[in-house]
Write an enzyme that holds these catalytic residues in place. Sequence first.
Site, mmCIF file in Angstrom:
data_model
loop_
_atom_site.group_PDB
_atom_site.id
_atom_site.type_symbol
_atom_site.label_atom_id
_atom_site.label_comp_id
_atom_site.label_asym_id
_atom_site.label_seq_id
_atom_site.Cartn_x
_atom_site.Cartn_y
_atom_site.Cartn_z
ATOM 1 N N TYR A 98 0.858 -1.181 0.000
ATOM 2 C CA TYR A 98 0.000 0.000 0.000
ATOM 3 C C TYR A 98 0.902 1.243 0.000
ATOM 4 O O TYR A 98 1.885 1.296 0.770
ATOM 5 C CB TYR A 98 -0.882 -0.042 1.254
ATOM 6 C CG TYR A 98 -1.732 1.189 1.432
ATOM 7 C CD1 TYR A 98 -2.811 1.431 0.601
ATOM 8 C CD2 TYR A 98 -1.451 2.117 2.432
ATOM 9 C CE1 TYR A 98 -3.588 2.561 0.757
ATOM 10 C CE2 TYR A 98 -2.229 3.248 2.595
ATOM 11 C CZ TYR A 98 -3.290 3.467 1.753
ATOM 12 O OH TYR A 98 -4.056 4.593 1.919
ATOM 13 N N ASP A 172 -0.586 -7.537 6.614
ATOM 14 C CA ASP A 172 -1.674 -6.601 6.331
ATOM 15 C C ASP A 172 -2.758 -7.408 5.618
ATOM 16 O O ASP A 172 -2.608 -7.764 4.448
ATOM 17 C CB ASP A 172 -1.144 -5.458 5.457
ATOM 18 C CG ASP A 172 -2.211 -4.422 5.112
ATOM 19 O OD1 ASP A 172 -3.414 -4.765 5.154
ATOM 20 O OD2 ASP A 172 -1.838 -3.287 4.779
ATOM 21 N N LYS A 197 -11.790 -0.336 5.237
ATOM 22 C CA LYS A 197 -12.145 -1.037 4.010
ATOM 23 C C LYS A 197 -13.212 -2.104 4.304
ATOM 24 O O LYS A 197 -14.293 -1.764 4.717
ATOM 25 C CB LYS A 197 -10.878 -1.615 3.385
ATOM 26 C CG LYS A 197 -9.675 -0.640 3.402
ATOM 27 C CD LYS A 197 -9.841 0.575 2.510
ATOM 28 C CE LYS A 197 -8.781 1.645 2.725
ATOM 29 N NZ LYS A 197 -7.390 1.226 2.611
HETATM 30 C C1 LIG Z 1 -6.106 1.725 3.052
HETATM 31 C C2 LIG Z 1 -5.009 0.778 3.351
HETATM 32 C C3 LIG Z 1 -4.097 1.023 4.388
HETATM 33 C C4 LIG Z 1 -4.115 2.302 5.196
HETATM 34 O O1 LIG Z 1 -5.247 2.383 6.007
HETATM 35 P P1 LIG Z 1 -5.973 3.770 6.417
HETATM 36 O O2 LIG Z 1 -7.171 3.309 7.161
HETATM 37 O O3 LIG Z 1 -6.267 4.503 5.150
HETATM 38 O O4 LIG Z 1 -4.985 4.517 7.264
HETATM 39 C C5 LIG Z 1 -3.127 0.067 4.623
HETATM 40 N N1 LIG Z 1 -3.056 -1.064 3.898
HETATM 41 C C6 LIG Z 1 -3.918 -1.330 2.903
HETATM 42 C C7 LIG Z 1 -3.785 -2.604 2.133
HETATM 43 C C8 LIG Z 1 -4.916 -0.429 2.589
HETATM 44 O O5 LIG Z 1 -5.757 -0.682 1.574
#
Ligand SMILES: *Cc1c(COP(=O)(O)O)cnc(C)c1O
Length: 381
Positions: A98, A172, A197
């Site tokens: 990301y 992640d 998300k």
């Molecule tokens: C959006 C995202 C992040 C960061 O998260 P936020 O809630 O925007 O701070 C980290 N990793 C992935 C894979 C993401 O899609």
Amino acid sequence: MKFNTKTIHGGQEHDPATGAVMPPIYQSSTYAQSSPGKHKGYEYSRAANPTRTALENNFAAIESGTHGFAFSSGLAAIDCVLKLLNPGDEVVAGDDLYGGTYRMFTRMFEKYGLKFHFIDMQESSNIANYINDHTKLIWLETPTNPLMKIADIEAISNIAKAKNEDILVAVDNTFATPYLQRPLELGADIVMHSATKYLGGHSDLVMGALMVKDADLAEKLHFIQFAGGGIAGPQDCFLALRGIKTLHIRMQRHCENGMAVAKYLEKHPKVAEVFYPGLTSNKNHEIAKKQMKDFGGMVSFKLKDESEKAAFETLENFKLFTLAESLGGVESLVNHPAIMTHASIPEKEREKIGITNSLIRLSVGIEAIEDLLADLEQALS
Ligand SMILES: *Cc1c(COP(=O)(O)O)cnc(C)c1O
């Protein structure tokens, strides 16, 4: 409990004061004490808040962990993990992260003396070459954003632990969600989510999550969160908890629609390449099949016409898919990684890993598939 029950009941109890089935939004910063230091488990909401506790218990349950933590954003959760490390420590991370994670690692933590190796994680044995006495953390994203590369969580955890048991493996899990894959069951130590998300799922909050299965590690992370202050507020915790209750049924539809969109694009004459781990043509399909229940709702593709103009025209044509950053909500979104979500990666670096001007990323929502395919048809024509 099965996963589809945990999303609803995991770590939950009815409100002890009233029996309320959903935890109330405890919009309180502080809590009465009967005598100095004597309280009912809550003293100040940076340390703990009952609505946040309800969500954090659910976080732990859905990822098969023992402890969960809710942060003000996904990046705040990553920041907390990195603060476990000391100057001189080294991190081995994927090369297709990301954009905001890459930005944090290189522009915030390098200056505090951490060293990062960004490598292709598709070949698990690759990491052995980058692990040395200073290595403290492996940072994985799988599937990756936006190229949907797959890393073998179990194999990588085994290689890291064989070198040194104290190396932490963090995943992640934002794209997959625990409905599709549960890294703690595969040998990882820490799971991280942008709960903004799929966990939240309705594009109405910004939040991060960490889940672990070890009490000592949980205590360290809680200290950093408490001392650093990056907590999620009670209103957002309530929304995230409500979102997670339908995670399994939303994901089921995201997967069905994602597969249908990927198959449609694969046959489209204007499309050069489709990135979706569910396609048998995908080079990582076998590993994906091994560690994921299904393949999710994220689909990227490249147009045959490599000009920026062709990509822009297509992006402006969409009517049902909204051109916007973010992903994982019930509504379908389309994104141009090079200019939107991944602009923080230098252009040369982007080209090298394949984030070209012709790359388009879809977050396929849970609308009727006929309407989604019709929108793609007209946008590409
Ligand atoms: C959006 C995202 C992040 C960061 O998260 P936020 O809630 O925007 O701070 C980290 N990793 C992935 C894979 C993401 O899609």
